[in-house]
Design an enzyme around this catalytic site. Structure first.
Site, short mmCIF file in Angstrom:
data_model
loop_
_atom_site.label_atom_id
_atom_site.label_comp_id
_atom_site.label_asym_id
_atom_site.label_seq_id
_atom_site.Cartn_x
_atom_site.Cartn_y
_atom_site.Cartn_z
N HIS A 50 -8.67 7.62 15.25
CA HIS A 50 -7.27 7.30 14.92
C HIS A 50 -6.82 6.02 15.61
CE1 HIS A 50 -6.84 10.92 12.62
NE2 HIS A 50 -7.15 11.69 13.64
N LYS B 276 4.24 -19.66 -19.82
CA LYS B 276 5.62 -19.45 -20.25
C LYS B 276 5.68 -19.16 -21.75
CE LYS B 276 10.20 -21.56 -20.45
NZ LYS B 276 11.08 -22.65 -20.01
N GLU C 43 -17.91 8.95 10.86
CA GLU C 43 -17.46 8.41 9.58
C GLU C 43 -18.10 7.05 9.31
OE1 GLU C 43 -15.42 9.50 7.23
OE2 GLU C 43 -14.61 11.34 8.13
N ILE D 221 -2.28 -31.70 -10.27
CA ILE D 221 -0.89 -31.72 -10.76
C ILE D 221 -0.83 -31.34 -12.24
CG2 ILE D 221 1.17 -33.14 -11.08
CD1 ILE D 221 0.43 -32.57 -8.17
N GLY E 221 -16.67 12.82 14.45
CA GLY E 221 -15.91 12.38 13.28
C GLY E 221 -15.26 11.02 13.46
N ARG F 35 1.26 -8.28 30.00
CA ARG F 35 1.42 -6.96 29.40
C ARG F 35 0.61 -6.88 28.12
NH1 ARG F 35 7.33 -5.41 27.39
NH2 ARG F 35 6.59 -6.50 25.53
N THR G 21 -2.88 -35.56 -18.47
CA THR G 21 -2.35 -34.50 -19.35
C THR G 21 -0.83 -34.39 -19.31
OG1 THR G 21 -2.62 -32.87 -17.58
CG2 THR G 21 -4.46 -33.16 -19.11
#
Length: 469
Positions: free
Chosen positions: A221, A80, A283, A69, A250, A465, A8
């Site tokens: 949380h 475009k 929840e 490609i 909750g 750590r 193409t």
């Protein structure tokens, strides 16, 4: 020609796509060269993504040959020139395309939307090629530039707060294919997930998947407020709730084994230890799978309860986090106690049970927000302190939650103690803690050792750590 590599890529095709109909000299050039125009361009690219992400694997040369490609070139050209050419890259857009072609009005917004989608499609395609080539060439180093392809899964009611708009995107990077995690979880029941639900469910699921024994983790949380491991997962669930029943109410409940009929009944009917009457409310429940009866029972607990079925998050992922104007990238924190040396630095040697407590507490504290302290015993979290600007306050919170059970328990700190005497280490020793595990590395490590020796407390350094911000 060239074994089909050039089909193409030809002026007869790209001229017919790119020619502007409102430019006289464009149309004259087409007539001169005998080139017709294209009004619609529909392209299905070579399945590069599917080929290189297949479980079967693919040879490097085969991967290269599956890089399209001509297709992206035609898509970009049509996008475009979208004012004159309709471009479609998604079969789900076929009905809208047909409806547009059958109508009498020319909707430029529709054309622009298809053009945007086309460029986005090519960008995602190219990002997969780039990611694959980088892995094939360099490996695990951080690339000099990075594109993360995201696909909208759903719009959310709001963000962290009601005044913030939000949406949830799936990471379509090759590294995330079959890599598990909350993003790909199946929701069997309940209200739609919220922004905070995703964060909390992710925290709970990542934590519970670290444990080998049947385990329950309860998160509020993004912090685990209750963690327990037992051969009997129902007992583990009860202990996890009892660790902090006020916070657990909750919250998000996560299991690392199947939720069967008995466990589901316990989750549905369990009363809060605070009064023995109030049925616990959650929840979300998240687990690797559910029995048919277990799922049916959980659905009966609440119309709003979100029931998620998730697969374990694969290790070794790239972790990304946004800051103003940029992104931080790092390896995921995949270290577990099995990967770490627990080095005795005190005079008192812990019993085997104490060492097990230390490893359990260490695995828990890894998932608590810094400054983080966890107190645990017998594979059960007794108390935790999180997110305080100083380690002493986190310690005091953890001690208060643990109460009288602190005697002989293990204490884990996500980072070293900057002070010992008349500070966190001494307060922990005076409270009856039997063992402390921390990374070490402070210029006052000697004070921590001397303090533990004075009180007959075992002290272990890990040289690792686990900050979590």
């Amino acid at each position: 020609m060239l074994d089909g590599r050039v089909k193409t890529l030809h002026p007869n095709i790209h001229g017919g796509i790119l020619a502007r109909r409102d430019r006289k000299h464009h149309m004259e050039a087409l007539t001169k060269h005998g080139i017709g125009t294209f009004d619609v361009v529909v392209v299905n690219l070579y399945p590069f993504y599917d080929k290189v992400s297949s479980n079967v694997g693919i040879a490097f040369e085969d991967g290269i040959e599956n890089i399209d490609i001509g297709g992206p070139a035609m898509i970009r050209a049509a996008a475009k020139n979208h004012k004159d050419v309709l471009v479609v890259v998604d079969s789900q857009d076929y009905p809208a395309l047909l409806g547009f072609l059958q109508g009498n009005q020319d909707d430029q917004q529709f054309r622009r939307k298809l053009a945007w989608k086309a460029f986005q499609h090519v960008a995602s395609y190219d990002s997969a090629v780039s990611e694959w080539l980088w892995k094939q060439t360099v490996g695990d180093e951080f690339p000099p530039s990075l594109t993360v392809p995201l696909s909208l899964k759903c719009s959310l009611r709001y963000g962290e707060n009601p005044h913030q708009k939000a949406a949830f995107y799936i990471d379509k990077s090759l590294s995330e294919v079959n890599a598990g995690g909350i993003a790909t979880a199946i929701q069997h029941h309940g209200k739609e997930m919220s922004y905070n639900n995703y964060l909390d469910a992710d925290a709970a699921w990542n934590c519970v998947c670290e444990f080998n024994k049947p385990t329950c983790v309860i998160v509020k949380h993004t912090n685990p407020c209750g963690v327990a491991s037992r051969d009997d997962v129902i007992e583990a669930y009860r202990l996890a709730v009892k660790a902090d029943p006020v916070s657990a109410f909750g919250g998000i409940v996560a299991f690392n084994i199947e939720v069967d009929e008995d466990l589901a009944k316990e989750v549905r009917e369990f009363r809060s230890p605070t009064d023995g009457e109030t049925r616990m409310f959650y929840e979300i429940v998240v687990a690797p799978k559910y029995s048919k009866k277990g799922l049916e029972i959980l659905r009966g607990k609440s119309k709003t309860l979100r029931i998620l079925e998730a697969t374990e998050n694969k290790k070794g992922k790239l972790s990304l986090r946004q800051v103003g104007g940029g992104w931080l990238a790092q390896d995921s924190d995949d270290l577990t106690p099995e990967n770490i040396q627990f080095n005795l630095v005190s005079e008192r040697t812990p019993l085997d049970s104490g060492l097990c407590d230390a490893k359990f507490a260490w695995l828990c504290v890894k998932h608590v927000k810094s400054n983080a302290i966890v107190i645990a015993k017998d594979d059960c979290m007794l108390g935790m302190g999180s997110g305080q600007p100083n380690r002493l306050e986190s310690l005091r919170i953890a001690l208060r939650k643990a109460g009288d059970k602190v005697k002989g328990a293990a204490l884990a700190s996500d980072a070293f103690f900057p002070f010992a005497w008349k500070d966190a280490v001494e307060e922990a020793c005076e409270s009856g803690i039997g063992l402390i595990v921390e990374p070490g590395g402070s210029i006052r490590d000697g004070d921590a050792i001397d303090c533990c020796n004075k009180y007959g407390v075992s002290l272990l350094f890990t040289n690792v750590r686990h900050f979590r911000h």
